[in-house]
Design an enzyme around this catalytic site. Structure first.
Site, PDB file in Angstrom:
ATOM      1  N   SER A 141      -3.391 -10.899  -9.959  1.00 21.23           N
ATOM      2  CA  SER A 141      -4.554 -10.024 -10.171  1.00 21.23           C
ATOM      3  C   SER A 141      -4.509  -9.515 -11.604  1.00 21.23           C
ATOM      4  O   SER A 141      -3.421  -9.392 -12.191  1.00 21.23           O
ATOM      5  CB  SER A 141      -4.480  -8.823  -9.219  1.00 21.23           C
ATOM      6  N   TYR A 154       0.389  -2.061  -5.248  1.00 26.97           N
ATOM      7  CA  TYR A 154      -0.376  -3.295  -5.469  1.00 26.97           C
ATOM      8  C   TYR A 154      -0.040  -3.888  -6.838  1.00 26.97           C
ATOM      9  O   TYR A 154       0.247  -5.080  -6.958  1.00 26.97           O
ATOM     10  CB  TYR A 154      -1.870  -2.987  -5.366  1.00 26.97           C
TER      11      TYR A 154
HETATM   12  P1  NAD Z   1      -9.637 -10.507   1.615  1.00 27.35           P
HETATM   13  O1  NAD Z   1      -9.126  -9.261   2.265  1.00 27.35           O
HETATM   14  O2  NAD Z   1     -11.058 -10.844   1.725  1.00 27.35           O
HETATM   15  O3  NAD Z   1      -8.797 -11.755   2.127  1.00 27.35           O
HETATM   16  C1  NAD Z   1      -7.415 -11.687   2.257  1.00 27.35           C
HETATM   17  C2  NAD Z   1      -7.018 -12.519   3.450  1.00 27.35           C
HETATM   18  O4  NAD Z   1      -5.579 -12.444   3.561  1.00 27.35           O
HETATM   19  C3  NAD Z   1      -7.608 -11.993   4.777  1.00 27.35           C
HETATM   20  O5  NAD Z   1      -8.214 -13.029   5.520  1.00 27.35           O
HETATM   21  C4  NAD Z   1      -6.395 -11.415   5.493  1.00 27.35           C
HETATM   22  O6  NAD Z   1      -6.468 -11.526   6.915  1.00 27.35           O
HETATM   23  C5  NAD Z   1      -5.266 -12.276   4.934  1.00 27.35           C
HETATM   24  N1  NAD Z   1      -3.970 -11.629   5.073  1.00 27.35           N
HETATM   25  C6  NAD Z   1      -3.654 -10.334   4.799  1.00 27.35           C
HETATM   26  N2  NAD Z   1      -2.374 -10.110   5.114  1.00 27.35           N
HETATM   27  C7  NAD Z   1      -1.869 -11.283   5.577  1.00 27.35           C
HETATM   28  C8  NAD Z   1      -0.596 -11.673   6.074  1.00 27.35           C
HETATM   29  N3  NAD Z   1       0.424 -10.804   6.171  1.00 27.35           N
HETATM   30  N4  NAD Z   1      -0.427 -12.957   6.480  1.00 27.35           N
HETATM   31  C9  NAD Z   1      -1.463 -13.840   6.414  1.00 27.35           C
HETATM   32  N5  NAD Z   1      -2.689 -13.518   5.986  1.00 27.35           N
HETATM   33  C10 NAD Z   1      -2.887 -12.243   5.570  1.00 27.35           C
HETATM   34  O7  NAD Z   1      -9.193 -10.383   0.081  1.00 27.35           O
HETATM   35  P2  NAD Z   1      -9.709 -11.186  -1.203  1.00 27.35           P
HETATM   36  O8  NAD Z   1     -10.483 -10.239  -2.004  1.00 27.35           O
HETATM   37  O9  NAD Z   1     -10.259 -12.484  -0.838  1.00 27.35           O
HETATM   38  O10 NAD Z   1      -8.305 -11.382  -1.941  1.00 27.35           O
HETATM   39  C11 NAD Z   1      -7.557 -12.585  -1.838  1.00 27.35           C
HETATM   40  C12 NAD Z   1      -6.400 -12.497  -2.819  1.00 27.35           C
HETATM   41  O11 NAD Z   1      -6.912 -12.340  -4.138  1.00 27.35           O
HETATM   42  C13 NAD Z   1      -5.491 -11.295  -2.554  1.00 27.35           C
HETATM   43  O12 NAD Z   1      -4.152 -11.653  -2.838  1.00 27.35           O
HETATM   44  C14 NAD Z   1      -5.991 -10.272  -3.555  1.00 27.35           C
HETATM   45  O13 NAD Z   1      -4.981  -9.347  -3.906  1.00 27.35           O
HETATM   46  C15 NAD Z   1      -6.382 -11.167  -4.708  1.00 27.35           C
HETATM   47  N6  NAD Z   1      -7.392 -10.595  -5.610  1.00 27.35           N
HETATM   48  C16 NAD Z   1      -8.656 -10.311  -5.189  1.00 27.35           C
HETATM   49  C17 NAD Z   1      -9.594  -9.806  -6.101  1.00 27.35           C
HETATM   50  C18 NAD Z   1     -11.031  -9.499  -5.715  1.00 27.35           C
HETATM   51  O14 NAD Z   1     -11.762  -8.929  -6.538  1.00 27.35           O
HETATM   52  N7  NAD Z   1     -11.495  -9.880  -4.537  1.00 27.35           N
HETATM   53  C19 NAD Z   1      -9.208  -9.552  -7.419  1.00 27.35           C
HETATM   54  C20 NAD Z   1      -7.904  -9.834  -7.814  1.00 27.35           C
HETATM   55  C21 NAD Z   1      -6.998 -10.364  -6.902  1.00 27.35           C
END
Ligand code: NAD
Length: 255
Positions: A141, A154
């Site tokens: 991130s 985080y």
């Molecule tokens: P999201 O919450 O939509 O999706 C995350 C998925 O991970 C969910 O389906 C959840 O059920 C699954 N998950 C959570 N804990 C888990 C576990 N212990 N075992 C298996 N699955 C698990 O989030 P997102 O926004 O799509 O983020 C995806 C990744 O990208 C994350 O690592 C997040 O930190 C990173 N990220 C997201 C953004 C953003 O703006 N959306 C920005 C930077 C980084």
């Protein structure tokens, strides 16, 4: 010969960015294994990503080693090979409140899922990736590089993920490459299991504050994953790729 198609394993692939990556790779003709702990999201995914021959969905908590071992075993038995591991699962909400009241269990859960989960996935998929000279992509991130208040757990988990990635790259080369992606603001609302039929559009300022002119999408991230796991990236390992529409390059001092 379905067994010969490349296979990608995506954690947290039932929603959000991970689901976008799964859709992208299915569209490109890959076989896709999604690991996610959310059984309801997996059920929704089965309907949305309508490609049953090339899609395997496995309910798994990536922070539990026994579940990771079983899921990787199932994935490789189904796919016959493994070409890429994308550790994307994460607790995506960065706000854990003031440090004075941050419970150790809250801190630990973010580290366990966001960082230890990627370690476990690497540990148990590397033997299969070595056979295909495959690669690892870890989802970090921009918060590994810059912060808002109250995001210590985080930020630390994502900073750790970038460090884990370059360490893996040194240990696993030349057989297996490892890179991380650091997304900025990616609009995942339409990719959630509980997404409403009609979403409120983001505001003009949400988009215009980005030097690129818009907020990111899961497809933006998927395109970078596609590059990193492709033969075109065979000279690229140990790196972190920021996909944030330019936000971490922008000076934001107030007048
Ligand atoms: P999201 O919450 O939509 O999706 C995350 C998925 O991970 C969910 O389906 C959840 O059920 C699954 N998950 C959570 N804990 C888990 C576990 N212990 N075992 C298996 N699955 C698990 O989030 P997102 O926004 O799509 O983020 C995806 C990744 O990208 C994350 O690592 C997040 O930190 C990173 N990220 C997201 C953004 C953003 O703006 N959306 C920005 C930077 C980084």
């Amino acid at each position: 010969m379905a067994q010969q198609l490349p296979v990608i394993l995506i954690t947290g692939g039932a929603q959000g960015i991970g689901k976008g990556i799964a859709a992208y790779f299915l569209d490109k003709g890959w076989r896709v294994v999604v690991l996610d702990q959310d059984a309801e999201a997996i059920t929704a995914c089965r309907q949305d990503l309508n490609n049953p021959d090339n899609l395997r969905l496995i309910t798994t908590d990536v922070s539990r080693e026994s579940e990771v071992v079983a899921a990787v075993d199932e994935a490789v038995r189904w796919g016959g090979r493994l070409d890429a591991t994308v550790s994307n699962a994460g607790i995506a909400d960065p706000d854990t409140g003031p440090i004075e009241t941050l419970e150790l269990a809250q801190w630990q859960r973010r580290i366990d899922v966001n960082l230890t989960g990627a370690f476990l996935m690497a540990k148990h998929t590397v033997p299969h990736l070595r056979q295909t000279r495959g690669s690892i992509v870890n989802m970090a991130s921009t918060r590994a590089l810059q912060s808002e208040p109250h995001s210590e757990a985080y930020a630390a988990s994502k900073g750790g993920l970038i460090a884990l990635t370059h360490a893996l790259a040194m240990s696993l080369g030349p057989d297996v490459r490892a890179n991380s992606i650091s997304p900025g603001w990616i609009d995942v609302r339409a990719w959630q299991a509980d997404a409403p039929a009609r979403l409120q559009p983001l505001s003009a300022s949400d988009h215009e504050q980005h030097p690129s002119g818009r907020v990111g999408t899961p497809a933006d991230v998927a395109a970078m994953v596609a590059y990193l796991v492709s033969p075109e990236a065979r000279f690229v390992t140990g790196q972190n790729f920021v996909i944030d529409g330019g936000m971490t390059r922008k000076m934001i001092y107030e007048d």
